[in-house]
Scaffold this active site. Structure first.
Site, short mmCIF file in Angstrom:
data_model
loop_
_atom_site.label_atom_id
_atom_site.label_comp_id
_atom_site.label_asym_id
_atom_site.label_seq_id
_atom_site.Cartn_x
_atom_site.Cartn_y
_atom_site.Cartn_z
CG LEU A 287 -3.48 -2.18 -0.60
CD1 LEU A 287 -3.85 -2.68 -1.99
CD2 LEU A 287 -4.64 -1.40 -0.01
CG ASP A 288 -4.84 -5.34 5.84
OD1 ASP A 288 -3.85 -4.73 6.29
OD2 ASP A 288 -5.99 -5.22 6.31
NE ARG A 289 -1.31 -13.31 4.28
CZ ARG A 289 -1.16 -14.54 4.73
NH1 ARG A 289 -0.16 -15.28 4.31
NH2 ARG A 289 -1.97 -15.03 5.63
CB THR B 192 -6.62 -5.81 0.90
OG1 THR B 192 -7.23 -5.96 2.18
CG2 THR B 192 -7.32 -4.69 0.14
#
Length: 136
Positions: free
Chosen positions: A40-42, A44
């Protein structure tokens, strides 16, 4: 694993604190470190799956790939102002904006350049103050 916003999943240049480094805390005596199955993106938050061994991680990763179709990711977003339409598609070019730590902190819409991003949405609920909960 319930990943909070702001925590990177994997390390990179100048990234000292990340989830991959913390997985050792989940090790049972005699076992190896768990393996990440997806990212997951940082910025998110959300649920991350990890495998306790290589075989488990491989099977979980296959379930996340589109060809298997066993796992479907769902993203929720709280937005303000709410979109007028109950369903829609956002199709626009975006670029990453670096934060004070030199890491990509957020994204912004751009007229030229950037990377095309297409996101379908559905309004799940609306708030009295004009915001909405979206499923992406």
């Amino acid at each position: 694993i319930n990943k909070p916003s702001g925590l990177a999943v994997q390390g990179g240049s100048k990234m000292g604190r990340h989830l991959d480094r913390m997985l050792h805390a989940l090790v049972k005596e005699g076992d190896k470190d768990p393996l990440l199955v997806h990212r997951l993106d940082r910025q998110t938050s959300g649920c991350l799956a990890v495998g306790r061994n290589k075989e488990a991680a491989s099977r979980l990763a296959a379930a996340f790939r589109g060809d298997a179709g066993l796992v479907q990711k769902t993203y929720l977003a709280v937005v303000h102002p709410a979109p007028k339409a109950e369903f829609g598609c956002i199709d626009h070019a975006m670029e990453k904006v670096l934060g004070t730590d030199g890491q990509a902190d957020r994204v912004r819409l751009v007229e030229r350049g950037g990377k095309r991003a297409v996101t379908d949405y559905e309004v799940l609920s609306r708030s009295p103050d004009g915001g909405a909960l979206l499923q992406l």
